[in-house]
Design a protein around this motif. Sequence first.
Motif, PDB file in Angstrom:
ATOM      1  N   SER A 181      45.064 -45.483  29.066  1.00 35.76           N
ATOM      2  CA  SER A 181      44.573 -45.777  30.805  1.00 35.76           C
ATOM      3  C   SER A 181      43.279 -45.972  30.442  1.00 35.76           C
ATOM      4  CB  SER A 181      45.267 -44.482  31.390  1.00 35.76           C
ATOM      5  OG  SER A 181      44.447 -43.754  30.696  1.00 35.76           O
ATOM      6  N   CYS A 182      42.977 -46.594  31.996  1.00 33.29           N
ATOM      7  CA  CYS A 182      41.362 -46.293  32.053  1.00 33.29           C
ATOM      8  C   CYS A 182      41.617 -46.621  33.403  1.00 33.29           C
ATOM      9  CB  CYS A 182      41.131 -47.556  31.430  1.00 33.29           C
ATOM     10  SG  CYS A 182      41.686 -49.762  32.127  1.00 33.29           S
ATOM     11  N   ASP A 183      39.970 -46.664  34.138  1.00 27.55           N
ATOM     12  CA  ASP A 183      39.452 -46.459  35.150  1.00 27.55           C
ATOM     13  C   ASP A 183      38.356 -47.963  34.982  1.00 27.55           C
ATOM     14  OD1 ASP A 183      41.205 -44.114  35.816  1.00 27.55           O
ATOM     15  OD2 ASP A 183      39.205 -42.590  35.266  1.00 27.55           O
TER      16      ASP A 183
ATOM     17  N   VAL B 127      34.728 -50.117  32.834  1.00 22.39           N
ATOM     18  CA  VAL B 127      36.348 -49.832  32.194  1.00 22.39           C
ATOM     19  C   VAL B 127      35.891 -48.919  31.360  1.00 22.39           C
ATOM     20  CG1 VAL B 127      37.731 -49.963  31.473  1.00 22.39           C
ATOM     21  CG2 VAL B 127      37.170 -51.888  32.757  1.00 22.39           C
ATOM     22  N   ASN B 128      36.191 -48.205  31.868  1.00 22.66           N
ATOM     23  CA  ASN B 128      36.288 -46.249  31.382  1.00 22.66           C
ATOM     24  C   ASN B 128      37.467 -45.727  30.514  1.00 22.66           C
ATOM     25  OD1 ASN B 128      33.430 -45.584  32.669  1.00 22.66           O
ATOM     26  ND2 ASN B 128      34.601 -44.754  34.483  1.00 22.66           N
TER      27      ASN B 128
ATOM     28  N   GLU C  10      34.248 -65.317  37.925  1.00 23.56           N
ATOM     29  CA  GLU C  10      34.742 -63.747  37.676  1.00 23.56           C
ATOM     30  C   GLU C  10      35.397 -62.785  37.193  1.00 23.56           C
ATOM     31  OE1 GLU C  10      30.993 -61.734  40.323  1.00 23.56           O
ATOM     32  OE2 GLU C  10      33.287 -60.932  40.996  1.00 23.56           O
ATOM     33  N   LYS C  11      35.082 -62.234  35.522  1.00 20.40           N
ATOM     34  CA  LYS C  11      36.127 -61.748  35.619  1.00 20.40           C
ATOM     35  C   LYS C  11      35.198 -61.011  34.470  1.00 20.40           C
ATOM     36  CE  LYS C  11      36.543 -66.067  31.657  1.00 20.40           C
ATOM     37  NZ  LYS C  11      38.031 -66.966  31.244  1.00 20.40           N
ATOM     38  N   TYR C  12      36.007 -59.949  33.829  1.00 21.08           N
ATOM     39  CA  TYR C  12      35.364 -59.418  33.213  1.00 21.08           C
ATOM     40  C   TYR C  12      36.487 -58.045  32.301  1.00 21.08           C
ATOM     41  CZ  TYR C  12      31.663 -58.855  36.886  1.00 21.08           C
ATOM     42  OH  TYR C  12      30.909 -59.900  37.814  1.00 21.08           O
TER      43      TYR C  12
ATOM     44  N   VAL D 109      32.975 -46.322  28.409  1.00 22.25           N
ATOM     45  CA  VAL D 109      32.589 -47.369  29.082  1.00 22.25           C
ATOM     46  C   VAL D 109      31.880 -48.398  28.458  1.00 22.25           C
ATOM     47  CG1 VAL D 109      31.387 -47.302  30.711  1.00 22.25           C
ATOM     48  CG2 VAL D 109      31.912 -45.173  30.098  1.00 22.25           C
ATOM     49  N   ILE D 110      32.245 -49.241  28.992  1.00 24.15           N
ATOM     50  CA  ILE D 110      31.799 -50.715  28.849  1.00 24.15           C
ATOM     51  C   ILE D 110      30.623 -50.740  29.106  1.00 24.15           C
ATOM     52  CG2 ILE D 110      34.158 -52.220  28.747  1.00 24.15           C
ATOM     53  CD1 ILE D 110      33.179 -53.216  31.177  1.00 24.15           C
TER      54      ILE D 110
END
Length: 323
Positions: A44-46, A26-27, A120-122, A17-18
């Motif tokens: 993959s990620c959630d 992001v998981n 806004e970006k991550y 998890v970030i």
Amino acid sequence: MSPSAGGLVVFLLSVQVIQSQDGWRVNYLKTDVCALKGSTVYISCDITHPPGIDPSDIKDRFWFTKEKDGEPVDLGTDSEYSGRVTYVCYSDSCYLTITDVRESDSAEYKLTFMTNKPGEKYTGSPGVTLSVTGLQVQVRRSDSTWLELTCHSSCVLSDHPEYDWFKNEENIKTGSSLLVSSGSTDRYSCDLRGSWDNGSPAVYGPQRPSVSVSPSAVMLEGDSVTLTCSTDANPAANYTWYKEHEDSPRASGQNFTITDFTAEHSGNYYCEAQNEMGRSNSTLLRIPSSGKSHSFFCSLTHYINNPAKEVTHRVTRRPLSET
């Protein structure tokens, strides 16, 4: 701890998890992936978003491993991955597929995205570390008669991987290792069970070596001669040179050079090729008895407009053979 609780702990340890960024996370379902060269990889990620945010606010999602001028480079535009990557993203999850993975694909993969809020970006960091490996057969001598073969990879493919073993490309066994007789010239390889296209290179003992000599003419005293030995083997063979009827080796290495050739050097030579799988000797290579060089002088006098001009030639004759 109950069995179900124990299973939950294992699952949580497999999720990355970030750090929360304004409620965005992001998981990654796996943080380390080991894959065979040539196979297909799934990452993959959630995405977790702050309360009150609609998933449709997430846009421009892509995966990357590199940056240019401080900005992520979309993996889908990287020529090294051309035709090999696909993205599938839903409202709050993303999936990356890489086909025909190469060792050069080993890297850290991250998901980045923007929202409909300007600027806004991550980025999900740290990301997923992909390690791409090939298979290698390792050889260990069990005793004077048997060799133990094990299938090795540079990263852990699974908790308890099983391997198919092949003898001359024919499947003969499934298991973690294989015992074979020492000195066999058969070819053995392994592959992850159920995978038929990503096997290891075959290992085998040296085939009968071939030998040659340069120069090929009869040697004269003082000359230099080089003997060369070659064979097909994996792992690569080591070479040792012997003279017939002698127990002690004359030299080691693929090439054996004799300088200042004398009559003592004449005779029959052979090389022995050896690796972990076995050994093999070449046929005998005959080095003829040396001859001695002879020189003679003759004076050839001729006159070209100058009766006093004499030209003297020296001629050296080297016999084809002399014993």
